[in-house]
Design a protein around this motif. Structure first.
Motif, PDB file in Angstrom:
ATOM      1  N   PHE A  13      55.445  40.201  52.328  1.00 32.12           N
ATOM      2  CA  PHE A  13      54.990  39.143  51.255  1.00 32.12           C
ATOM      3  C   PHE A  13      54.422  38.679  52.101  1.00 32.12           C
ATOM      4  O   PHE A  13      54.693  37.597  52.226  1.00 32.12           O
ATOM      5  CB  PHE A  13      56.994  37.957  50.381  1.00 32.12           C
ATOM      6  CG  PHE A  13      57.949  39.049  49.375  1.00 32.12           C
ATOM      7  CD1 PHE A  13      57.162  38.592  48.232  1.00 32.12           C
ATOM      8  CD2 PHE A  13      58.723  39.977  49.731  1.00 32.12           C
ATOM      9  CE1 PHE A  13      58.017  39.482  47.590  1.00 32.12           C
ATOM     10  CE2 PHE A  13      58.844  40.507  48.932  1.00 32.12           C
ATOM     11  CZ  PHE A  13      58.995  40.162  47.549  1.00 32.12           C
ATOM     12  N   SER A  14      53.081  38.104  50.874  1.00 31.93           N
ATOM     13  CA  SER A  14      52.121  37.862  51.471  1.00 31.93           C
ATOM     14  C   SER A  14      52.466  36.213  51.213  1.00 31.93           C
ATOM     15  O   SER A  14      52.270  35.332  51.727  1.00 31.93           O
ATOM     16  CB  SER A  14      50.803  37.902  50.696  1.00 31.93           C
ATOM     17  OG  SER A  14      50.251  39.774  51.717  1.00 31.93           O
ATOM     18  N   GLY A  15      52.486  36.256  49.722  1.00 29.03           N
ATOM     19  CA  GLY A  15      53.411  34.493  49.150  1.00 29.03           C
ATOM     20  C   GLY A  15      53.719  34.802  48.257  1.00 29.03           C
ATOM     21  O   GLY A  15      53.653  35.285  46.956  1.00 29.03           O
ATOM     22  N   ALA A  16      54.800  34.201  48.107  1.00 27.20           N
ATOM     23  CA  ALA A  16      55.840  34.219  46.249  1.00 27.20           C
ATOM     24  C   ALA A  16      56.661  33.048  45.987  1.00 27.20           C
ATOM     25  O   ALA A  16      56.738  32.167  47.453  1.00 27.20           O
ATOM     26  CB  ALA A  16      56.431  35.400  46.166  1.00 27.20           C
ATOM     27  N   GLY A  17      56.245  32.464  45.371  1.00 30.53           N
ATOM     28  CA  GLY A  17      57.481  31.288  44.996  1.00 30.53           C
ATOM     29  C   GLY A  17      58.307  31.562  43.607  1.00 30.53           C
ATOM     30  O   GLY A  17      58.018  31.982  42.414  1.00 30.53           O
ATOM     31  N   LEU A  18      59.965  31.912  43.636  1.00 32.27           N
ATOM     32  CA  LEU A  18      60.664  32.131  42.762  1.00 32.27           C
ATOM     33  C   LEU A  18      61.553  30.585  42.371  1.00 32.27           C
ATOM     34  O   LEU A  18      62.025  30.104  43.176  1.00 32.27           O
ATOM     35  CB  LEU A  18      61.736  33.051  42.749  1.00 32.27           C
ATOM     36  CG  LEU A  18      60.562  34.786  43.297  1.00 32.27           C
ATOM     37  CD1 LEU A  18      59.690  34.668  44.518  1.00 32.27           C
ATOM     38  CD2 LEU A  18      61.938  35.797  43.836  1.00 32.27           C
ATOM     39  N   VAL A  19      61.148  30.545  40.769  1.00 36.45           N
ATOM     40  CA  VAL A  19      62.294  29.463  40.672  1.00 36.45           C
ATOM     41  C   VAL A  19      63.453  30.180  39.975  1.00 36.45           C
ATOM     42  O   VAL A  19      63.205  31.035  38.805  1.00 36.45           O
ATOM     43  CB  VAL A  19      61.710  28.262  38.884  1.00 36.45           C
ATOM     44  CG1 VAL A  19      61.877  27.842  38.823  1.00 36.45           C
ATOM     45  CG2 VAL A  19      60.317  28.130  40.459  1.00 36.45           C
ATOM     46  N   GLY A 355      56.065  43.340  46.857  1.00 34.85           N
ATOM     47  CA  GLY A 355      56.064  42.402  47.654  1.00 34.85           C
ATOM     48  C   GLY A 355      55.738  41.002  46.251  1.00 34.85           C
ATOM     49  O   GLY A 355      54.827  40.459  46.780  1.00 34.85           O
ATOM     50  N   THR A 356      55.458  41.442  45.055  1.00 35.17           N
ATOM     51  CA  THR A 356      55.479  40.706  44.507  1.00 35.17           C
ATOM     52  C   THR A 356      56.704  40.636  43.532  1.00 35.17           C
ATOM     53  O   THR A 356      57.863  41.318  43.375  1.00 35.17           O
ATOM     54  CB  THR A 356      54.745  40.753  43.323  1.00 35.17           C
ATOM     55  OG1 THR A 356      54.322  41.883  42.160  1.00 35.17           O
ATOM     56  CG2 THR A 356      52.885  41.126  44.514  1.00 35.17           C
TER      57      THR A 356
END
Length: 362
Positions: A13-19, A355-356
């Motif tokens: 994961f390069s970058g991720a935000g999960l709600v 990675g997403t």
């Protein structure tokens, strides 16, 4: 309840935000896409350890100097807290935006029980896996154990360095011996206490799920001298010449083991694959039960992580397992295929790919 997870340069994961807005959350995707990494990130935020490796450098994305993780926690419906960490050449920890210097202040704020495909290795694998399981289990329940384990590990590393380099300064060695003995005897006492508690709890669960395994016991193997500080010190003195020759400390809690017995026979040697699998599952269920009983808020304070851990269970065992974890505060699953059971009807679903992660249903 965990309401948000952020990752940067963590695994693939390069970058991720999960709600998150549901009690039950499913990460679904093919193998190697990152769904287990999301469970690992949650586990790392809770324990400052991975359930996959002891090498932090293996966790950060290839080519990145560090990784960052953050999680938001909603407690009692309204109060929100946030944990953040960065791990690279140095590690920094923050709670609600404020830096903290001690790991003991950071860990334990999320109590996690992880059900993993490799869990049977706790039963029939090398002793280091059993020690690791018990260390993490007891640290979740007892801050004194966490402190004693840190002190022991630090003193052991320093003592072994001196032994390896043939440093004969007995005053320095004596200071490490004193710390090893004082922290080591605490570790032994607490391991005996909690392994007995766990043994009884597993026996109850096995009686319900697999009566043929109900005559279950956990027996701890350790040097008897380490149970008391004075005798621990004496053994360190007596074994000094041998340790100097070997270049390391040849006994102590870092080499102890736990034997899982059914009908007084070690499962590691005599248990079938199915028996080891079922016992490891019940081991984690017993852990969940003990953590629940130790918390003033019960099982609601726990987060359960399940990584494809039900695939080889029969329907009765699967139903019993899902029923027992259903009242946890929150449950995160990783599946290659979406399950059809009613337990998952109201789950929030994330599709994980390369990675997403994106929401596909709830």
């Amino acid at each position: 309840m965990l309401t948000e997870l952020k990752l940067e340069n963590f695994r693939n994961f390069s970058g991720a935000g999960l709600v998150f807005h549901e009690k039950s959350v499913i990460f679904q995707g093919a193998n190697g896409q990152g769904k287990t990494s999301l469970l690992e990130a949650l586990f790392f935020l809770a324990n400052l350890r991975s359930f996959r490796t002891s090498q932090t450098r293996e966790i950060r994305k290839i080519g990145s100097p560090s990784f960052r993780l953050g999680v938001s926690i909603r407690r009692r419906g309204t109060w929100t807290s946030r944990l953040e960490l960065e791990a690279g050449a140095v590690r920094s920890l923050r709670i609600d935006g404020l830096p903290v210097s001690r790991a003991s202040e950071f860990t334990g704020r999320i109590k996690t029980i992880a059900f993993l495909p490799d869990d049977p290795w706790i039963i029939n694998g090398p002793s280091v896996l059993r020690r690791r399981f018990f260390d993490m289990f007891i640290c979740m329940l007892d801050r004194e154990y966490f402190t004693a384990l840190q002190q022991y590990s630090s003193a052991l590393k320093s003592r072994n360095f001196l032994l390896k380099n043939r440093n004969l300064n007995r005053d320095i060695l004596f200071s490490y011996d004193t710390l090893l003995a004082s922290s080591g005897q605490k570790i032994i006492a607490l391991r005996l206490k909690y392994s007995a508690l766990l043994s009884d709890a597993i026996q109850v669960i096995l009686t319900e799920i697999r009566p043929e395994l109900a005559d279950f016991k956990i027996r701890m193997r350790y040097a008897s001298e380490t149970a008391e500080q004075k005798s621990f010190m004496k053994k360190l003195e007596n074994d000094f010449a041998k340790d100097m020759q070997k270049g390391f400390t040849s006994f102590g809690p870092h080499l102890d083991d736990f034997v899982f017995l059914v009908d007084e026979k070690p499962l590691r040697l005599y248990g079938s694959r199915g028996q080891c699998r079922m016992t490891s599952l019940c081991l984690k269920l017993a852990e969940l039960e003990i953590v629940k009983n130790a918390s003033s808020s019960g099982v609601e304070d726990t987060v359960v992580l399940v990584d494809d851990a039900t695939g080889d269970l029969d329907e009765k065992a699967k139903f019993s397992f899902l029923s027992k974890i259903a009242d946890a505060g929150q449950i995160f699953y990783a599946f290659t295929e979406l399950p059809g059971e009613n337990f998952f009807r109201d789950s929030q679903i994330f599709k994980v790919e390369n990675g997403t992660a994106r929401v596909t249903g709830s």
